[in-house]
Scaffold this motif. Structure first.
Motif, mmCIF file in Angstrom:
data_model
loop_
_atom_site.group_PDB
_atom_site.id
_atom_site.type_symbol
_atom_site.label_atom_id
_atom_site.label_comp_id
_atom_site.label_asym_id
_atom_site.label_seq_id
_atom_site.Cartn_x
_atom_site.Cartn_y
_atom_site.Cartn_z
ATOM 1 N N TYR A 271 8.919 11.385 -8.316
ATOM 2 C CA TYR A 271 8.481 10.019 -8.606
ATOM 3 C C TYR A 271 7.890 9.373 -7.350
ATOM 4 O O TYR A 271 6.816 8.767 -7.386
ATOM 5 C CB TYR A 271 9.667 9.194 -9.119
ATOM 6 N N HIS A 272 8.583 9.504 -6.226
ATOM 7 C CA HIS A 272 8.091 8.913 -4.979
ATOM 8 C C HIS A 272 6.814 9.593 -4.507
ATOM 9 O O HIS A 272 5.914 8.938 -3.944
ATOM 10 C CB HIS A 272 9.171 9.012 -3.898
ATOM 11 N N GLU A 273 6.729 10.903 -4.712
ATOM 12 C CA GLU A 273 5.509 11.634 -4.332
ATOM 13 C C GLU A 273 4.297 11.084 -5.073
ATOM 14 O O GLU A 273 3.229 10.885 -4.477
ATOM 15 C CB GLU A 273 5.698 13.122 -4.666
ATOM 16 N N ILE A 274 4.442 10.837 -6.366
ATOM 17 C CA ILE A 274 3.328 10.299 -7.161
ATOM 18 C C ILE A 274 3.069 8.836 -6.813
ATOM 19 O O ILE A 274 1.926 8.413 -6.604
ATOM 20 C CB ILE A 274 3.617 10.450 -8.666
ATOM 21 N N GLU A 275 4.148 8.051 -6.739
ATOM 22 C CA GLU A 275 4.004 6.624 -6.449
ATOM 23 C C GLU A 275 3.289 6.387 -5.125
ATOM 24 O O GLU A 275 2.478 5.456 -4.991
ATOM 25 C CB GLU A 275 5.395 5.970 -6.427
ATOM 26 N N PRO A 280 -4.581 2.149 -3.087
ATOM 27 C CA PRO A 280 -6.044 2.191 -2.915
ATOM 28 C C PRO A 280 -6.549 3.326 -2.043
ATOM 29 O O PRO A 280 -7.712 3.722 -2.143
ATOM 30 C CB PRO A 280 -6.370 0.822 -2.288
ATOM 31 N N THR A 281 -5.720 3.881 -1.156
ATOM 32 C CA THR A 281 -6.156 5.004 -0.325
ATOM 33 C C THR A 281 -5.464 6.311 -0.726
ATOM 34 O O THR A 281 -5.584 7.316 -0.032
ATOM 35 C CB THR A 281 -5.849 4.724 1.163
ATOM 36 N N ASP A 286 -8.325 6.450 -7.913
ATOM 37 C CA ASP A 286 -9.323 6.176 -8.946
ATOM 38 C C ASP A 286 -8.843 6.539 -10.350
ATOM 39 O O ASP A 286 -9.612 6.455 -11.303
ATOM 40 C CB ASP A 286 -10.626 6.900 -8.624
ATOM 41 N N CYS A 287 -7.598 6.961 -10.484
ATOM 42 C CA CYS A 287 -7.086 7.300 -11.824
ATOM 43 C C CYS A 287 -5.610 6.914 -11.938
ATOM 44 O O CYS A 287 -4.849 7.574 -12.639
ATOM 45 C CB CYS A 287 -7.273 8.786 -12.121
ATOM 46 N N ALA A 288 -5.228 5.854 -11.226
ATOM 47 C CA ALA A 288 -3.818 5.449 -11.191
ATOM 48 C C ALA A 288 -3.298 5.106 -12.574
ATOM 49 O O ALA A 288 -2.119 5.338 -12.873
ATOM 50 C CB ALA A 288 -3.642 4.258 -10.248
ATOM 51 N N ASP A 289 -4.168 4.573 -13.460
ATOM 52 C CA ASP A 289 -3.707 4.184 -14.791
ATOM 53 C C ASP A 289 -3.307 5.380 -15.639
ATOM 54 O O ASP A 289 -2.577 5.235 -16.623
ATOM 55 C CB ASP A 289 -4.785 3.365 -15.514
ATOM 56 N N VAL A 290 -3.754 6.577 -15.254
ATOM 57 C CA VAL A 290 -3.375 7.800 -15.968
ATOM 58 C C VAL A 290 -2.280 8.546 -15.207
ATOM 59 O O VAL A 290 -1.278 8.986 -15.785
ATOM 60 C CB VAL A 290 -4.595 8.720 -16.182
ATOM 61 N N ALA A 291 -2.451 8.679 -13.896
ATOM 62 C CA ALA A 291 -1.501 9.452 -13.081
ATOM 63 C C ALA A 291 -0.129 8.797 -13.015
ATOM 64 O O ALA A 291 0.871 9.484 -12.770
ATOM 65 C CB ALA A 291 -2.050 9.620 -11.668
ATOM 66 N N VAL A 292 -0.041 7.506 -13.254
ATOM 67 C CA VAL A 292 1.228 6.794 -13.139
ATOM 68 C C VAL A 292 2.300 7.370 -14.062
ATOM 69 O O VAL A 292 3.497 7.263 -13.787
ATOM 70 C CB VAL A 292 1.021 5.289 -13.430
#
Length: 426
Positions: A271-275, A280-281, A286-292
């Motif tokens: 979870y922390h790795e993805i978060e 923004p960097t 550019d795909c946070a709404d999916v990768a979240v």
């Protein structure tokens, strides 16, 4: 369900496979769903007997209400007690919980008949996707039930002129569909499917097209073969599906599957790795709404693995979570490719990491060993795929070729590449 802190998941998945024409979708889909249909066929005769009893009970309820309202019953108190008893009984759920293309209302009707659950399954899901994208709703996306049935935390209420109001208290849906690649571009035109969270709830599979392709030796990759799924594998899969469906049909109340401390720690680290990469960097900027939703996918997959290992007494262990995270990352590669086709992502994650590393050191030559040492947690396959992407998209240029061609085919890998100077410009 399974729970880690406030995060609760259920063992249902939304899976979509996108393939080019002539990729034999049906031949792969049929063995997947056949045992499910066989199980349903075996349950239907008993359900039909119960269905007759259900209809008689409903007719008694209608008649009692009519008699009470009109004052025709001999003893109203007795009639009301009988009515309460009949209404407290529930209909035996319809075992045929599988359906293909249908509107949201039709899905809700079937859910109500099947105890709140439905599986949407199709080897040619063009019609299903057209309905979701607004075919019968004047262009408005029809994804409300799909969103609510993923988590099932809120009841779904469908009001239609034909069937009246249907309420599904805890909707649960699984989706397994296959369709052609051109549907990705149509999905891309519907930005509300991304903003609503429907796309992020899906696992995408986007395999390479092998039709007519040859390997490095000039041989057809998909040459004719008489190989089939072995009988042993078919039997094992069929028995597992039947066991899972039998347990599910006999469950009277939900159970919470325990998660051991090592598995929790493993998931929290992921979870922390993805978060950490959603900013923004970050890698998923550019795909946070999916990768979240990647950690949620991993948790759901871990729950499913634990149930498959021991349907009677499932428990999520560390190995379940490790394997689930691997699966989530595998499907994320397919999602990245699909996002690229849909023009929803400028650059996949690993190529992005490589470019950021080169920019940080202001390097004009990519030395394979040097950059790989800086970028941890990367397999040979991931590195090679990333380099291929950077070469194909003009970020790198080969300057030295060393060694023989990879016997598996593809571009030979070289130790150094010239970096496009444009990546260092402001």
């Amino acid at each position: 369900t399974a729970k880690i802190g406030p995060v609760v998941v259920r063992p249902n998945l939304y899976a979509a496979c996108f393939q080019a024409p002539a990729e034999r979708k049906s031949s792969g889909f049929s063995p997947l769903v056949k045992p499910v249909h066989e199980w349903i066929e075996e349950q239907i005769p008993e359900w039909r007997k119960n269905a007759s009893s259900n209809e008689i009970r409903r007719e008694k309820i209608r008649q009692l209400k009519k008699d009470i309202v009109s004052g025709k019953c001999e003893n109203e108190t007795t009639a009301r007690l009988e009515l309460d008893k009949l209404e407290s009984e529930t209909d035996a759920p319809n075992p045929n919980f599988v359906m293909g293309d249908a509107t949201q209302g039709a899905m809700a009707d079937r859910m109500a008949e099947c105890g709140g659950q439905v599986l949407v399954a199709s080897s040619d899901a063009k019609s299903i996707l057209e309905i979701v994208m607004g075919k019968f709703t004047d262009g408005a996306t029809e994804d409300g039930l799909l969103l609510q049935a993923y988590d099932g935390t809120e009841p779904f209420i469908s009001s239609r002129r034909q069937s009246g109001t249907v309420t599904v208290s805890e909707p649960m849906m699984g989706i397994v569909i296959m369709t052609q690649v051109n549907q990705l571009r149509k999905l891309a035109e519907r930005g509300d499917l991304f903003s609503s969270g429907l796309i992020s709830r899906c696992l995408f599979c986007f395999p390479d097209s092998l039709a007519g392709k040859r390997d490095a030796g000039g041989n057809l990759i998909r040459d004719f073969s008489e190989r089939e799924i072995s009988e042993e594998t078919k039997i094992q899969y069929r028995e597992l599906v039947r066991e899972l469906l039998d347990y599910s049909s006999k469950m009277n109340s939900p159970i919470t599957v325990p998660v051991d401390s090592d598995a929790k720690e493993c998931w929290v680290d992921f979870y922390h790795e993805i978060e950490d990469e959603l900013g923004p960097t970050g890698e998923y900027a550019d795909c946070a709404d999916v990768a979240v939703r990647l950690p949620i996918h991993a948790f759901r997959l871990a729950l499913i693995l634990s149930i498959c290992h021991n349907p009677a007494h499932p428990s999520i262990g560390k190995l379940d979570m490790i394997n689930a995270i691997k699966l989530a990352k595998y499907y994320w590669k397919h999602m990245e490719r699909a996002l690229g086709i849909m023009s929803k992502r400028n650059m996949p994650g690993i190529p992005r990491r490589i470019i950021r590393s080169l920019q940080g050191k202001h390097e004009h030559i990519l030395h394979t060993s040097t950059v790989r040492n800086r970028l941890s947690k990367m397999s040979d396959e991931d590195w090679n795929d990333a380099v291929d992407w950077l070469l194909d998209n003009g970020y790198l240029r080969e300057i030295e070729v060393v060694g023989e061609h990879d016997p598996k085919g593809g571009r030979p890998k070289c130790p150094a590449y010239e970096v496009n100077p444009a990546i260092h410009s402001d």
